[in-house]
Motif scaffolding. Structure first.
Motif, PDB file in Angstrom:
ATOM      1  N   GLN A  30      37.799 -11.012  -9.907  1.00  0.00           N
ATOM      2  CA  GLN A  30      37.513 -11.887 -11.041  1.00  0.00           C
ATOM      3  C   GLN A  30      37.270 -11.079 -12.316  1.00  0.00           C
ATOM      4  OE1 GLN A  30      37.887 -15.059 -11.234  1.00  0.00           O
ATOM      5  NE2 GLN A  30      37.096 -15.263 -13.324  1.00  0.00           N
ATOM      6  N   ARG A  33      40.596  -9.954 -13.656  1.00  0.00           N
ATOM      7  CA  ARG A  33      41.245 -11.102 -14.292  1.00  0.00           C
ATOM      8  C   ARG A  33      40.703 -11.317 -15.714  1.00  0.00           C
ATOM      9  NH1 ARG A  33      43.357 -16.207 -12.966  1.00  0.00           N
ATOM     10  NH2 ARG A  33      43.329 -15.732 -10.743  1.00  0.00           N
ATOM     11  N   SER A  51      49.086 -18.184 -15.131  1.00  0.00           N
ATOM     12  CA  SER A  51      48.472 -17.803 -13.854  1.00  0.00           C
ATOM     13  C   SER A  51      49.123 -18.616 -12.742  1.00  0.00           C
ATOM     14  CB  SER A  51      46.958 -18.071 -13.894  1.00  0.00           C
ATOM     15  OG  SER A  51      46.346 -17.667 -12.687  1.00  0.00           O
ATOM     16  N   LEU A  79      49.591 -13.578 -14.597  1.00  0.00           N
ATOM     17  CA  LEU A  79      48.772 -13.242 -13.428  1.00  0.00           C
ATOM     18  C   LEU A  79      49.400 -13.866 -12.185  1.00  0.00           C
ATOM     19  CD1 LEU A  79      45.432 -14.176 -15.176  1.00  0.00           C
ATOM     20  CD2 LEU A  79      46.117 -11.832 -14.641  1.00  0.00           C
ATOM     21  N   ASN A  81      48.694 -14.526  -8.401  1.00  0.00           N
ATOM     22  CA  ASN A  81      47.598 -14.548  -7.427  1.00  0.00           C
ATOM     23  C   ASN A  81      48.118 -14.688  -6.000  1.00  0.00           C
ATOM     24  OD1 ASN A  81      45.379 -14.914  -9.565  1.00  0.00           O
ATOM     25  ND2 ASN A  81      46.718 -16.640  -9.985  1.00  0.00           N
ATOM     26  N   LEU A 118      47.248  -9.945  -8.410  1.00  0.00           N
ATOM     27  CA  LEU A 118      45.883  -9.985  -7.881  1.00  0.00           C
ATOM     28  C   LEU A 118      45.985 -10.218  -6.381  1.00  0.00           C
ATOM     29  CD1 LEU A 118      44.361 -12.212 -10.705  1.00  0.00           C
ATOM     30  CD2 LEU A 118      44.121  -9.735 -10.460  1.00  0.00           C
TER      31      LEU A 118
END
Length: 345
Positions: A30, A33, A51, A79, A81, A118
Motif C-alpha cells: 500500500q 502504491r 489501476s 498499476l 494488481n 504490485l
C-alpha cells in the motif's frame, strides 16, 4: 531495493518506466502504491492514473492504458494488481491474458508511462519466459514481511518523518506485544501518535496503555510458567485468560501450538539449523523462532514432550466431558510437576 530507498529514488530522480513490487506485506504494498500515486499531481489523477486487478480484468486493458499518452500531464501511471500469471498459481477466473503483448511492451516501454506491478506473492516462477523478461527491465521493490530488525527500523523511520521520537524500551514493548509483526506495529502507530500528539514522544507506558497483548503473547508467558513448574503463576495466568473471555478450547489449542513449535525448534536446532533456516522451514515469523530458541535451551526434550502430551489430554477431556477447564488445567500442572525428566536440557 527496499521501500525507503524507492521513496528516495523516485522523489530525487526521474522514475524508471517499469517497477515490480514483490512480497506479501500488505502495508508495504500500500505504501508503494501511495508513493507512485503521489508522483501524479492530484488534479491529473482522474485521467492519468489507472489501476487494474488481473483477477478481474484482462491484461490487454491495462496495456492499452499504458501505451496511451498522458492527458494534459507529464506522465501516466498504470498499476497492475495481483499479476498471478507471473507465478505458478492459477487465477480465480478464466480471464485470457495476452502475455505476448506484455512481452512486446517490456521490450519497448512507453517513456511517458510508469508501469507498476504490485505482486503480493512470496516469489514468482523464474522458469517462465515472461518473468525472465520482466526481471531484465523492471526495478524490483522488496515488499516481503520484515524481520524484527527491519520492522524496528521502519517504525523509527515512520515516526522520525512525522517528527516523533520513541524510547528504546517503548519499541521493545511494541515488538513484544505484536510478535514483531510489522503489520500490527504499523496499525498501532496511529493510536500512539494520537495519544502523544502534544509532546510527540512515545514512552513504554504509552505502548502498555494502548497496544493489547495478543493471545499468543499471553500464552507465551503461560508456557514459560508451565515449563518452570510455577503452579501459582501458571494457574493465575490461565485464570486471567478465562476471565478475558477466551474460550478454554482456544487457549488450549494455542498452548498446544506453542509447545509443538518448541518441540520442532528443539529437534531441528539440535541438527544445526540456524534461526533463519528454522523460520523458513517452519513457516513462522523469525521473532517467534528467536523467542523459542531462547526457551528451548533451558529445558529438556522430555520436558517439552510431557507438557505437549498433557495438553493434548486436556483437549480430549474438554471435547468429551463436562469437567471444569480450570480444574483440568490444575490437574495437568500437578501431574506435570510429578513427571520425571522435566529438568534443564
Amino acid at each position: 531495493m527496499d521501500v525507503t530507498t524507492l521513496k528516495q529514488q523516485i522523489t530525487s530522480k526521474t522514475p524508471a518506466m517499469v517497477y515490480l513490487a514483490l512480497g506479501t506485506q500488505q502495508v508495504l504494498i500500500q505504501r508503494v502504491r501511495e508513493m507512485f500515486i503521489n508522483l501524479i499531481p492530484e488534479e491529473e489523477r482522474v485521467m492519468n492514473v489507472g489501476s487494474y486487478d488481473m483477477e478481474t480484468t484482462p491484461l490487454a486493458v491495462a496495456l492499452d492504458d499504458a501505451m496511451a499518452a498522458p492527458f494534459f500531464g507529464e506522465r501516466r501511471l498504470v498499476l497492475i494488481n495481483k499479476p498471478y500469471f507471473f507465478t505458478g498459481e492459477k487465477g480465480p477466473t478464466k480471464i485470457e491474458h495476452d502475455l505476448d503483448s506484455l512481452s512486446n511492451y517490456l521490450q519497448h516501454p512507453e517513456p511517458s508511462t510508469i508501469l507498476v506491478f504490485l505482486a503480493p506473492y512470496e516469489k514468482l516462477d523464474g522458469r517462465k519466459k515472461i518473468v525472465k523478461e520482466l526481471k531484465k527491465v523492471a526495478v524490483t521493490v522488496d515488499t516481503a514481511p520484515l524481520d524484527e530488525a527491519h520492522a524496528r527500523q521502519q517504525v523509527r523511520a515512520e515516526l522520525t518523518s512525522n517528527q516523533y521520537t520513541i524510547d528504546e524500551a517503548a519499541i521493545d514493548e511494541l515488538v513484544q506485544r505484536t510478535n514483531a509483526d510489522y503489520e500490527l506495529m504499523n496499525a498501532n502507530l496511529s493510536k500512539l501518535k494520537l495519544l502523544t500528539y502534544q509532546d510527540r514522544h512515545i514512552t513504554q507506558q504509552a505502548v502498555e496503555k494502548l497496544v493489547p497483548q495478543s493471545l499468543d503473547e499471553n500464552v507465551f508467558d503461560l508456557v514459560n510458567a508451565v515449563l518452570k513448574h510455577d503452579q501459582t503463576r501458571s494457574i493465575d495466568l490461565y485464570d486471567q485468560l478465562i476471565a478475558g473471555q477466551q474460550p478454554p478450547l482456544r487457549i488450549n489449542a494455542v498452548l498446544i501450538s506453542q509447545f509443538r513449535l518448541l518441540l520442532q525448534i528443539k529437534i531441528l536446532s539440535s541438527r544445526g539449523l540456524s534461526q533463519g533456516s528454522l523460520a523458513q522451514k517452519l513457516k513462522v515469523h523469525p521473532y517467534r523462532v528467536k523467542l523459542g530458541l531462547r526457551t528451548v535451551r533451558q529445558f529438556s526434550l522430555l520436558a517439552l514432550e510431557n507438557a505437549y502430551l498433557g495438553l493434548v489430554n486436556i483437549e480430549k477431556a474438554l471435547k468429551t466431558t463436562q469437567r471444569d477447564p480450570k480444574l483440568l488445567f490444575q490437574l495437568f500442572m500437578l501431574q506435570y510437576g510429578q513427571q520425571q525428566g522435566v529438568g534443564m536440557g
